[in-house]
Design a protein around this motif. Structure first.
Motif, mmCIF file in Angstrom:
data_model
loop_
_atom_site.group_PDB
_atom_site.id
_atom_site.type_symbol
_atom_site.label_atom_id
_atom_site.label_comp_id
_atom_site.label_asym_id
_atom_site.label_seq_id
_atom_site.Cartn_x
_atom_site.Cartn_y
_atom_site.Cartn_z
ATOM 1 N N GLU A 7 28.514 21.921 -16.033
ATOM 2 C CA GLU A 7 27.820 22.444 -14.876
ATOM 3 C C GLU A 7 27.838 21.424 -13.745
ATOM 4 O OE1 GLU A 7 23.997 23.732 -16.129
ATOM 5 O OE2 GLU A 7 24.824 25.057 -17.637
ATOM 6 N N GLY A 8 28.193 21.869 -12.571
ATOM 7 C CA GLY A 8 28.254 20.979 -11.425
ATOM 8 C C GLY A 8 27.399 21.520 -10.307
ATOM 9 N N THR A 9 27.946 21.559 -9.115
ATOM 10 C CA THR A 9 27.207 22.102 -7.985
ATOM 11 C C THR A 9 27.861 23.393 -7.552
ATOM 12 O OG1 THR A 9 28.534 20.848 -6.444
ATOM 13 C CG2 THR A 9 26.474 19.846 -7.175
ATOM 14 N N ILE A 10 27.127 24.198 -6.853
ATOM 15 C CA ILE A 10 27.615 25.484 -6.381
ATOM 16 C C ILE A 10 27.848 25.359 -4.884
ATOM 17 C CG2 ILE A 10 27.082 27.924 -6.176
ATOM 18 C CD1 ILE A 10 25.032 27.405 -8.478
ATOM 19 N N PRO A 11 29.107 25.389 -4.439
ATOM 20 C CA PRO A 11 29.341 25.271 -2.998
ATOM 21 C C PRO A 11 28.883 26.533 -2.287
ATOM 22 C CG PRO A 11 31.394 25.682 -4.146
ATOM 23 C CD PRO A 11 30.332 25.534 -5.196
ATOM 24 N N ASP A 12 28.275 26.352 -1.157
ATOM 25 C CA ASP A 12 27.823 27.469 -0.345
ATOM 26 C C ASP A 12 29.042 28.126 0.285
ATOM 27 O OD1 ASP A 12 25.049 28.028 1.675
ATOM 28 O OD2 ASP A 12 27.023 28.865 2.097
ATOM 29 N N GLN A 53 49.855 44.439 -14.094
ATOM 30 C CA GLN A 53 48.409 44.287 -13.982
ATOM 31 C C GLN A 53 48.101 43.711 -12.616
ATOM 32 O OE1 GLN A 53 47.857 41.792 -17.436
ATOM 33 N NE2 GLN A 53 47.000 43.510 -18.564
ATOM 34 N N TRP A 54 47.043 44.226 -11.994
ATOM 35 C CA TRP A 54 46.678 43.773 -10.665
ATOM 36 C C TRP A 54 45.280 43.181 -10.707
ATOM 37 C CZ3 TRP A 54 43.293 45.250 -6.592
ATOM 38 C CH2 TRP A 54 43.613 44.658 -5.367
ATOM 39 N N CYS A 55 45.149 41.985 -10.202
ATOM 40 C CA CYS A 55 43.865 41.295 -10.187
ATOM 41 C C CYS A 55 43.012 41.856 -9.054
ATOM 42 C CB CYS A 55 44.075 39.796 -10.007
ATOM 43 S SG CYS A 55 42.540 38.878 -9.837
ATOM 44 N N ALA A 56 41.902 42.521 -9.416
ATOM 45 C CA ALA A 56 41.006 43.092 -8.426
ATOM 46 C C ALA A 56 39.815 42.184 -8.151
ATOM 47 C CB ALA A 56 40.516 44.461 -8.896
ATOM 48 N N ILE A 57 39.461 41.337 -9.130
ATOM 49 C CA ILE A 57 38.290 40.469 -9.006
ATOM 50 C C ILE A 57 38.651 39.088 -9.527
ATOM 51 C CG2 ILE A 57 35.901 40.109 -9.769
ATOM 52 C CD1 ILE A 57 35.899 43.217 -10.304
ATOM 53 N N GLU A 58 38.219 38.070 -8.789
ATOM 54 C CA GLU A 58 38.363 36.683 -9.250
ATOM 55 C C GLU A 58 36.966 36.125 -9.479
ATOM 56 O OE1 GLU A 58 40.457 34.541 -6.237
ATOM 57 O OE2 GLU A 58 42.260 35.779 -6.423
ATOM 58 N N VAL A 59 36.753 35.546 -10.644
ATOM 59 C CA VAL A 59 35.488 34.893 -10.968
ATOM 60 C C VAL A 59 35.795 33.403 -11.061
ATOM 61 C CG1 VAL A 59 33.623 34.689 -12.651
ATOM 62 C CG2 VAL A 59 34.683 36.928 -12.235
ATOM 63 N N TRP A 60 35.244 32.619 -10.125
ATOM 64 C CA TRP A 60 35.518 31.189 -10.052
ATOM 65 C C TRP A 60 34.373 30.401 -10.691
ATOM 66 C CZ3 TRP A 60 39.077 28.698 -6.273
ATOM 67 C CH2 TRP A 60 39.992 29.599 -5.746
ATOM 68 N N THR A 61 34.724 29.510 -11.622
ATOM 69 C CA THR A 61 33.767 28.541 -12.146
ATOM 70 C C THR A 61 34.271 27.160 -11.744
ATOM 71 O OG1 THR A 61 34.889 28.328 -14.292
ATOM 72 C CG2 THR A 61 33.184 30.036 -14.116
ATOM 73 N N GLU A 139 30.745 29.960 -9.357
ATOM 74 C CA GLU A 139 30.649 29.389 -8.022
ATOM 75 C C GLU A 139 31.019 30.401 -6.942
ATOM 76 O OE1 GLU A 139 33.103 25.898 -7.950
ATOM 77 O OE2 GLU A 139 31.726 24.774 -9.218
ATOM 78 N N ARG A 140 31.874 31.352 -7.301
ATOM 79 C CA ARG A 140 32.426 32.242 -6.281
ATOM 80 C C ARG A 140 32.909 33.527 -6.950
ATOM 81 N NH1 ARG A 140 38.033 30.544 -3.372
ATOM 82 N NH2 ARG A 140 38.110 32.167 -1.802
ATOM 83 N N ILE A 141 32.708 34.653 -6.274
ATOM 84 C CA ILE A 141 33.249 35.945 -6.710
ATOM 85 C C ILE A 141 34.098 36.474 -5.561
ATOM 86 C CG2 ILE A 141 32.716 38.351 -7.308
ATOM 87 C CD1 ILE A 141 31.904 36.553 -9.499
ATOM 88 N N VAL A 142 35.335 36.832 -5.860
ATOM 89 C CA VAL A 142 36.233 37.368 -4.838
ATOM 90 C C VAL A 142 36.650 38.769 -5.260
ATOM 91 C CG1 VAL A 142 38.430 37.080 -3.623
ATOM 92 C CG2 VAL A 142 37.095 35.058 -4.279
#
Length: 179
Positions: A7-12, A53-61, A139-142
């Motif tokens: 676990e680190g920091t969550i960039p705004d 396959q097509w990436c519709a969502i990216e979940v960034w950690t 950290e981020r959802i795209v």
């Protein structure tokens, strides 16, 4: 958590100072900073193969990016430090169930997608057993919205063009040519 995810920091998402990893522990949902959902417009030609396959969502950690299709199935995991596929992960083929955040003895769940500051939860079915895989903090959802340009379809002929008359008389039913 995966063994090398710490676990680190969550960039705004707006470029402000990074928030501590435990930023939401003491805040109820309505008072947490709104890091939101990032939407990206992707212009790609449509796939001609059902196998693609097509990436519709990216979940960034902190260490990985999880690629998820429109059915919420994980189709790939990429290591952020190398940009290469992570072949060691069990997540490929697992279904994204949402996110979770633990506060003391209480767990808060969000769905259908995790939110920044929660742990993403993937569900893997092995035979009759279900296994839950939990990431480090998201950290981020795209959300990747795809579009492509196509030629407009040729307009269908009007009833007047087909029959040579102005309109269909009231009460008239159209009969196909097959008798």
């Amino acid at each position: 958590m995966f063994e090398d995810e710490s676990e680190g920091t969550i960039p705004d998402g707006l470029g402000r100072e990074a928030l501590p990893a435990d930023w939401g522990d003491e805040l109820p949902w309505p008072e947490r900073p709104n890091l939101g959902l990032e939407v990206v417009h992707v212009q790609e030609p449509p796939s001609l193969s059902a196998k693609d396959q097509w990436c519709a969502i990216e979940v960034w950690t902190k260490n990985r990016t999880y690629h998820v299709d429109i059915n919420l199935n994980c189709i790939g995991v990429v290591r952020r430090d190398t940009g290469l596929a992570d072949d060691r992960t069990e997540c490929v083929g697992a279904r994204l169930g949402g996110g979770q955040m633990r506060r003391g003895q209480v767990a808060e769940l969000c769905y259908p997608l995790p939110m920044p500051g929660t742990e993403a939860v993937f569900e893997l079915t092995e035979g009759t057993r279900k296994k839950f895989l939990v990431t480090s903090l998201v950290e981020r959802i795209v959300l990747r919205i795809g579009s492509t340009q196509v030629d407009p379809p040729k307009a269908e002929p009007t009833w007047q063009e087909i029959t040579g008359r102005g309109s269909v008389p009231p009460g008239t039913l159209f009969r196909g040519s097959g008798r």
